[in-house]
Design an enzyme around this catalytic site. Structure first.
Site, short mmCIF file in Angstrom:
data_model
loop_
_atom_site.label_atom_id
_atom_site.label_comp_id
_atom_site.label_asym_id
_atom_site.label_seq_id
_atom_site.Cartn_x
_atom_site.Cartn_y
_atom_site.Cartn_z
N TRP A 43 44.06 53.83 45.85
CA TRP A 43 43.14 53.02 45.05
C TRP A 43 43.70 51.62 44.83
O TRP A 43 44.89 51.46 44.55
CB TRP A 43 42.92 53.68 43.69
CG TRP A 43 42.33 52.80 42.63
CD1 TRP A 43 42.97 51.85 41.88
CD2 TRP A 43 40.96 52.76 42.21
NE1 TRP A 43 42.09 51.23 41.02
CE2 TRP A 43 40.85 51.77 41.19
CE3 TRP A 43 39.82 53.47 42.59
CZ2 TRP A 43 39.65 51.48 40.56
CZ3 TRP A 43 38.61 53.17 41.95
CH2 TRP A 43 38.53 52.20 40.95
N ASN A 45 42.57 47.76 42.67
CA ASN A 45 41.61 46.92 41.97
C ASN A 45 42.14 45.48 41.92
O ASN A 45 42.38 44.91 42.98
CB ASN A 45 41.16 47.50 40.63
CG ASN A 45 42.23 47.88 39.64
OD1 ASN A 45 42.84 48.94 39.78
ND2 ASN A 45 42.47 47.07 38.64
N ASP A 46 42.34 44.89 40.77
CA ASP A 46 42.55 43.45 40.64
C ASP A 46 43.59 42.86 41.60
O ASP A 46 44.69 43.41 41.74
CB ASP A 46 43.04 43.11 39.23
CG ASP A 46 42.16 43.67 38.13
OD1 ASP A 46 41.14 44.29 38.43
OD2 ASP A 46 42.53 43.47 36.96
N GLN A 62 46.65 45.55 41.89
CA GLN A 62 46.69 46.79 41.13
C GLN A 62 46.51 47.95 42.09
O GLN A 62 45.56 47.98 42.87
CB GLN A 62 45.60 46.79 40.07
CG GLN A 62 45.84 45.81 38.93
CD GLN A 62 46.94 46.27 37.99
OE1 GLN A 62 46.70 47.03 37.07
NE2 GLN A 62 48.16 45.81 38.22
N TRP A 70 41.58 55.61 40.09
CA TRP A 70 42.50 54.84 39.25
C TRP A 70 43.52 55.78 38.61
O TRP A 70 43.20 56.89 38.18
CB TRP A 70 41.70 54.12 38.17
CG TRP A 70 42.50 53.19 37.31
CD1 TRP A 70 42.73 51.86 37.53
CD2 TRP A 70 43.17 53.52 36.07
NE1 TRP A 70 43.51 51.34 36.52
CE2 TRP A 70 43.78 52.33 35.61
CE3 TRP A 70 43.31 54.68 35.34
CZ2 TRP A 70 44.53 52.28 34.44
CZ3 TRP A 70 44.05 54.65 34.16
CH2 TRP A 70 44.65 53.45 33.72
N SER A 112 47.76 44.06 35.27
CA SER A 112 47.59 42.80 36.02
C SER A 112 48.43 41.65 35.49
O SER A 112 48.84 41.64 34.33
CB SER A 112 46.11 42.40 36.01
OG SER A 112 45.36 43.26 36.81
N ASP A 172 46.87 40.68 31.15
CA ASP A 172 46.55 39.87 32.32
C ASP A 172 47.07 38.43 32.22
O ASP A 172 46.30 37.47 32.29
CB ASP A 172 45.04 39.85 32.58
CG ASP A 172 44.41 41.23 32.55
OD1 ASP A 172 45.13 42.20 32.82
OD2 ASP A 172 43.20 41.34 32.26
N GLU A 225 39.07 39.51 30.24
CA GLU A 225 40.08 40.00 31.17
C GLU A 225 40.38 38.94 32.23
O GLU A 225 39.53 38.11 32.57
CB GLU A 225 39.60 41.29 31.85
CG GLU A 225 39.48 42.46 30.89
CD GLU A 225 39.34 43.78 31.60
OE1 GLU A 225 40.15 44.69 31.33
OE2 GLU A 225 38.42 43.93 32.44
#
Length: 492
Positions: A43, A45-46, A62, A70, A112, A172, A225
């Site tokens: 997985w 993400n960011d 991420q 996740w 992040s 973040d 975020e």
């Protein structure tokens, strides 16, 4: 006594072994993209730590290598000489310490953040998150002298608590240098308002709180975020990925003025950054050519992801150069992507009075530039059907609605993925409307009028759905020209 980085090295070795065992199977799995960045397995993400070090672009992200869902967040890592061809590197960060790991805790990890070059070092600044900790989220750093192996700072966290202006949702960090000092904004919330709070440092280790750089006006979300604040031309731009309660919404940008002495960003007009469903948490860098380049996560929380059944999920958008014209932030695909072009085709001016299939344009993985002549078009609604099946039961519809002044991407019949209709403003300047369309196996990115508006969506049609149709509703549509290229793979 186990040292901080002994635990970290052990966690990294475990993650890298997992990747090595699965990557060869994953790269042959369904729905893999040809020219968009993906992790070797698991997985993502960011995007994180988007930067340039020793002449090479660095992209962290991420990452949970153990599952296609996740989980405890790691930082994956890759590098590129040209923003097109990427080389996977060993995992950079793994949860290992009391501030980013927790046995038996539902949620924890290296959340992040960003990266900067400080002398000879590449420095990662990230949020350590542990659900059961108080505070739950703190800011930490890790350093590397070779851009591959990272050591966590023994005095982490460098920001050990959230400010009075914020709350436990405090994450973040984005760091940049202005004159001789480092600045960091962190996303947080309080009293129903998303905020970006500002810190300043001489050495990236001791941080002084400056205050609230910017906050929601009441309509911009109750949690901010992945804030990103940067200079562009003679002003500054703030990018935020807002939340409303538990729902993540479309990132927006604001052009405004930054007063570094006061630590305050004064907002101008707020504009949606990308009108698609599958664009979130973008991050920017300024490269050695002076370009401000942005990349985003090409997926969205809480949506159907067909690739998960095949052991992976998530990808990044193509890199986009940001050009500020007055208060409009244009997004332009980086010029290096032209290196992928082959099989050039051009169609000169023609008209369409009913749905027409363009047999010349049936490349699934492609770039297409189409210029509509509005002065010679009598239809008020017209558009394209991308990735259409022969019987029309599967298609992604791009509708240009001159009456309502909007461009629509309809993916209700786009295959087995998430459904939905995206709408963006359509501004006709002069006598034409220009669309630049990047299609990959499971994605579409549309740049309207040189990137004034962008729509990014994932689609999951059958591999045999390849037709490219032009249609019109109640009148004719005039096309000045169409140019198209097949785009090669960056993974061979």
């Amino acid at each position: 006594m186990v040292k901080v980085n002994d635990r970290h090295i052990e966690a990294l070795e475990k993650a890298n072994q997992e990747i090595a065992q699965k990557k060869d199977v994953i790269k042959e799995s369904a729905y893999r993209l040809n020219y968009h960045f993906m992790a070797p397995t698991g997985w993502i993400n960011d995007p994180n730590g988007f930067s340039q070090y020793n002449g090479e672009y660095q992209l962290f992200y991420q990452y949970y290598p153990y599952d296609s869902k996740w989980g405890p967040m790691h930082w994956g890592h890759s590098k590129s000489k040209d923003l097109v061809y990427w080389e996977h590197l060993p995992v950079a960060l793994a949860p290992s310490e009391s501030y980013d790991s927790g046995e038996g805790v539902p949620g924890y990890g290296c959340f992040s953040g960003s990266a900067v070059v400080d002398g000879e070092e590449l420095v990662l600044i990230y949020t350590g998150h542990v659900d059961s900790n108080e505070p739950m989220q703190v800011q930490c750093i890790a350093t590397s002298k070779d851009g591959v192996a990272f050591e966590k700072y023994t005095q982490n966290p460098v920001v050990a608590n959230f400010p009075e202006d914020g709350s436990k949702d405090f994450r973040d960090p984005k760091v940049w240098k202005h004159e001789d000092k480092w600045y960091m904004i962190v996303g947080t919330k309080k009293d129903g308002k998303g905020k970006a709070v500002l810190y300043v440092s001489d050495d990236l280790r001791l941080w002084k709180y400056k205050g609230v750089a910017a906050e929601s006006d009441g309509t911009q979300g109750d949690m901010w975020e992945c804030p990103d604040l940067f200079p562009l031309n003679d002003t500054h731009v703030l990018i935020v990925s807002p939340m409303y309660g538990t729902q993540n919404e479309k990132p927006f940008y604001v052009v405004g003025d930054m007063d570094y002495d006061k630590g305050v960003f004064t907002q101008g007009t707020c504009t949606t950054l990308d009108y698609g469903f599958d664009f979130y948490a973008p991050q920017t860098l300024v490269d050695d050519k002076g370009r401000r380049i942005m990349i985003g996560w090409m997926e969205k929380w809480l949506t159907k992801m067909p690739s998960q059944e095949h052991g992976w999920a998530g990808a990044m958008t193509i890199p986009r150069e940001l050009i500020l014209e007055v208060d409009t932030l244009k997004q332009k695909p980086v010029v290096e992507l032209a290196d992928l072009r082959t099989d050039y085709k051009k169609l000169d001016a023609f008209e369409v009075a009913e749905k027409t299939t363009l047999n010349e344009l049936q490349e699934v993985v492609s770039e297409t530039i189409i210029d509509f002549n509005i002065s010679e078009t009598t239809a008020t609604q017209f558009g394209l059907e991308l990735r259409s099946s022969e019987d029309g039961s599967e298609k992604t519809v791009i509708l240009l609605d001159l009456k309502n002044k909007e461009i629509v991407m309809d993916r209700l019949l786009s295959g087995c993925g998430e459904k939905g209709i995206s709408k963006a403003p359509l501004v006709v300047k002069g006598i034409s409307v220009n669309l630049r369309i990047f299609m990959d196996t499971t994605s579409v990115e549309i740049f309207v009028n040189d990137g004034e508006q962008v729509i990014t969506n994932r689609i999951f049609p059958d591999a045999n759905s390849k037709l490219f149709n032009i249609f019109t509703q109640g009148g004719k549509v005039s096309v000045n020209s169409i140019e198209s290229w097949k785009l090669g793979s960056v993974w061979n």
